[in-house]
Design an enzyme around this catalytic site. Structure first.
Site, short mmCIF file in Angstrom:
data_model
loop_
_atom_site.label_atom_id
_atom_site.label_comp_id
_atom_site.label_asym_id
_atom_site.label_seq_id
_atom_site.Cartn_x
_atom_site.Cartn_y
_atom_site.Cartn_z
N LYS B 80 68.45 11.78 39.58
CA LYS B 80 69.43 11.63 38.49
C LYS B 80 69.99 13.01 38.14
O LYS B 80 69.24 13.99 38.09
CB LYS B 80 68.73 11.00 37.28
CG LYS B 80 69.67 10.65 36.12
CD LYS B 80 68.88 9.97 35.01
CE LYS B 80 69.76 9.53 33.86
NZ LYS B 80 68.98 8.88 32.77
N SER B 155 70.72 4.40 31.30
CA SER B 155 71.66 5.38 31.78
C SER B 155 71.45 5.82 33.23
O SER B 155 72.33 6.43 33.82
CB SER B 155 71.59 6.62 30.88
OG SER B 155 70.33 7.26 31.00
N SER B 179 66.27 3.70 29.90
CA SER B 179 67.24 4.14 30.91
C SER B 179 66.75 4.09 32.35
O SER B 179 67.55 4.25 33.27
CB SER B 179 67.72 5.56 30.60
OG SER B 179 68.64 5.53 29.54
#
Lengths: 95, 486
Positions: B80, B155, B179
C-alpha cells in the site's frame, strides 16, 4: 449542533487550511451533520469512566541515550521544496 | 491454470521444488498487471525493473537449496502506498506527497526485503487512508475486479484489487477502522488486522496513531499466516510495538474448532443490513457449529456507539498527525503565498483533498477549546466502555464471529456525496481498532456474484487462534477458490 460559517472559518484558521467560500459552506453542512450524529454519545453516563487514549499496557517507553547514525543529509534534503546549501529554505518571519 | 492464479504457498512450493523460477513468476504477474491494470487501476506506481532484479536475486538464493530462506522468497507482492519504501515514491494517494521519495524503508519493508520478497508496486488507496472505497484517491478510483461498476472497498482498495486480480500473490495494507478487512470482504480475500502493537508501524505514514496497524491481504488463510509471520514482532523503533513472542502461525492452523466457544454479538447485525448478506452469514455460522464450535449469542451493549466515537477520535488524531505537512521539509509547497502563515494555509488547502480536509476540520473542532470535553474526551471514555464489552465477552468466549460489512461492494459514486453514509460502511470493523484487538475477514459466500466476508474477532495477540478458526472454515468451504473473471 449546527455550525455557523464563522465557526467553520475559525476552525479552518486553527488547522491552517485555506478554504474557498463554497468549501466553507459545504463543510458547514457536512460537519454539522456528523456532529449531530455524534450527539448520541451524550446518552451515556461516563462520569466515572476513565478515558482510553492507548490500548496497549505500555508506559514511558525509553531507549538507551546513545547516538546512532542519522539519515544521509543529501537524501533528506532531496525532498525539500526549497533548499539553501545544507538547510531547508523557509520564508522570513521577521522584516 | 496460469501462474498468477496460484496462491502464495502453492507458488512457494513450486519454487522450492525448482519447478519454476521467481523470474517466471514475476514475469507472469507483471504480464497480468499489464493486461488488467487499465481496468482495475490497483496501482499508483509500478516497479517492474526492481521486481525483476529482486526475482533474479531470489533465483540465485534458491538455486541449489532444498529450503528457501523464507516462504516469501521470490514471491511477487504489492505494498500500500502509505508504507515508506526507500528510493520508491510513496504518495499516500495525495497531491501532498505526489513526488515524495522516502529516504528509508518501513520496518515491514525491511523485513520483507530480508525474506527475499519481490515488490511489483505501490497500491492505490483513499488519500492518507481516509475512506472506505478508494474513491478518495487524488489520482483515480480503483475498480472492484468482481464488477466494473463496484468499489473495491477502502482504504486499502488497491492492495485488495491487485491480489484479487492476480497482480500480486499477497499485499500489505493498513487498517485504522477496517481498511484491510473491508476491501478483503468486498474483493473475496482474507484480510487480517493484527493486534495493536503486533506489527511495527515505523515507516508507516501516520493517520490515527492509537488505531493504525499494518495488515495482510491474501488469497487464503495459509498465505495470510505466512506473510504475518515475517512482518510480526517487536521493533524498538516503534514505541507502541509490544515485546511478546511471535508464535508459529502456520503450524497453529491445524487445531480445528472442536470445543471452541464462539460468541455472536447480535449488535453487529445492524439495521439496514442487506438481508441476503445476513442470510449468507447465518449459513457461515451454521457451518462453524457443524465443524464443532459452540456458538452462543452475546450482548455487547456499547457497539452502537463505536461509529460516532471513532469518527471523533480518528479525525482528532489525524488533525494532529497531518499538521506536519507544512510545505517546508517535503511534499507539495505553495510558492505564491505572501508570508509564512499564508504559505501554510495555501499549501494545505491545495495539497489535501476534500475528505482529508473534512477530517482535519472535524478533528480540529473536536480538540478545540470549549469542545474538547464534550467531543474528544467523551469519545475516549466511550472507547473505554467499548473495550470493556470485549474484555467481558472474552471471559466467556475465545473469539467472536460477526459480519465484516452490512452490504456487498457498493457502486462507484454511490456514497461520494454523503460522508456520513460512507462512514457507516465501517460500522462492523472499527470496534476492533478502538479495542486494539486482532480481527480477520474471510470469504464466506456471494450475493449477486459479489463476495461476502465473515469477520472473526479475538483477544489481544490471539492471531494464531483467529487463523485457526479461519482455516477450519476455509478447509470446509470453497469460497476462497473463486476468482473474478476480468
Amino acid at each position: 449542533m449546527k455550525l455557523t460559517v464563522d465557526q467553520v472559518r475559525h476552525v479552518a484558521h486553527l488547522a491552517r487550511l485555506a478554504l474557498e467560500p463554497e468549501e466553507l459552506e459545504r463543510f458547514r453542512e457536512q460537519l454539522s451533520a456528523i456532529l449531530e450524529y455524534a450527539e448520541v454519545l451524550q446518552e451515556l453516563d461516563t462520569q466515572a469512566i476513565p478515558a482510553t487514549a492507548m490500548v496497549v499496557p505500555l508506559e514511558n517507553v525509553m531507549r538507551p541515550d546513545q547516538a546512532g547514525p542519522s539519515l544521509p543529509r543529501e537524501e533528506v534534503l532531496a525532498n525539500a521544496p526549497q533548499r539553501e546549501q545544507d538547510c531547508f529554505r523557509v520564508r522570513a518571519i521577521l522584516d | 491454470m496460469e501462474l498468477f492464479e496460484l496462491t502464495l504457498h502453492e507458488a512457494s512450493d513450486l519454487l522450492r521444488q525448482h519447478l519454476i523460477s521467481s523470474t517466471e513468476l514475476t514475469k507472469a504477474v507483471l504480464g497480468r498487471i499489464e493486461a488488467v491494470e487499465a481496468k482495475v487501476k490497483a496501482f499508483v506506481t509500478l516497479t517492474p525493473e526492481l521486481a525483476l532484479e529482486q526475482a533474479h536475486q531470489a533465483d540465485a538464493l534458491l538455486a541449489g537449496r532444498a529450503e528457501p530462506p523464507s516462504p516469501l522468497t521470490g514471491i511477487p507482492m504489492a505494498l500500500k502506498d502509505i508504507i515508506c519504501t526507500k528510493g520508491i515514491r510513496t504518495t499516500c494517494a495525495s497531491r501532498m506527497l505526489e513526488n515524495f521519495i522516502p529516504p528509508y524503508d518501513a520496518i515491514v519493508v525491511e523485513r520483507l526485503r530480508a525474506a527475499g520478497a519481490v515488490f511489483v508496486g505501490k497500491t492505490n488507496m483513499d488519500e492518507f487512508a481516509m475512506g472506505s472505497s478508494t474513491e478518495n484517491s487524488a489520482f483515480y478510483p480503483t475498480v472492484n475486479p468482481w464488477a466494473a461498476d463496484r468499489v473495491p472497498g477502502g482504504s486499502s482498495g488497491g492492495s485488495a484489487a491487485s491480489v484479487s486480480s492476480g497482480g500480486a500473490f499477497y499485499a500489505l495494507g493498513t487498517d485504522t477502522g477496517g481498511s484491510v478487512r473491508l476491501p478483503a470482504s468486498f474483493c473475496g480475500l482474507v484480510g487480517l488486522k493484527p493486534t495493536y502493537g503486533r506489527v511495527s508501524r515505523y515507516g508507516l505514514v501516520a493517520f490515527a496513531s492509537s488505531l493504525d496497524q499494518v495488515g495482510v491481504l491474501a488469497k487464503d488463510v495459509t498465505d495470510c499466516a505466512l506473510a504475518l509471520q515475517v512482518i510480526a514482532g517487536y521493533d524498538p523503533n516503534d514505541s507502541t510495538s509490544v515485546d511478546t513472542p511471535v508464535p508459529d502461525y502456520h503450524r497453529g492452523l491445524q487445531g480445528g474448532l472442536r470445543g471452541l466457544r464462539l460468541g455472536v454479538p447480535k449488535e453487529y447485525f445492524v439495521e439496514g443490513m442487506q438481508p441476503e448478506v445476513a442470510a449468507v452469514l447465518r449459513q457461515a455460522l451454521d457451518k462453524l457449529s457443524e465443524l464443532g464450535a459452540e456458538l452462543r449469542e452475546v450482548n455487547m451493549p456499547h457497539t452502537g456507539y463505536s461509529l460516532p466515537a471513532y469518527y471523533l477520535i480518528a479525525p482528532a488524531e489525524a488533525s494532529a498527525n497531518l499538521a506536519r505537512y507544512d510545505g517546508v521539509k517535503y511534499g507539495y509547497s505553495d510558492q505564491k503565498a505572501e508570508d509564512l502563515w499564508d504559505a501554510y494555509a495555501r499549501t494545505r488547502g491545495h495539497g489535501f483533498g476534500p475528505e482529508v480536509k473534512r477530517r482535519i476540520m472535524l478533528g480540529t473542532y473536536a480538540l478545540s477549546a470549549g469542545y474538547y470535553d464534550a467531543y474528544y474526551l467523551k469519545a475516549q471514555k466511550v472507547r473505554t466502555l467499548i473495550k470493556q464489552d470485549f474484555d467481558q465477552a472474552f471471559k466467556d468466549f475465545q473469539a467472536l464471529v460477526v459480519p465484516t460489512s452490512p452490504t456487498v461492494a457498493f457502486r462507484l459514486g454511490d456514497k461520494t456525496g454523503d460522508p456520513l453514509a460512507m462512514y457507516l460502511s465501517d460500522v462492523c470493523t472499527l470496534t476492533a481498532n478502538l479495542a486494539g484487538i486482532p480481527a480477520i475477514s474471510i470469504p464466506c459466500g456471494f450475493v449477486d456474484g459479489l463476495p461476502v466476508g465473515l469477520q472473526i474477532l479475538g483477544p489481544p495477540f490471539a492471531e494464531d487462534l483467529l487463523l485457526r478458526v479461519a482455516y477450519a472454515y476455509e478447509q470446509a468451504t470453497t469460497w476462497h477458490r473463486q476468482r473474478p473473471r476480468i
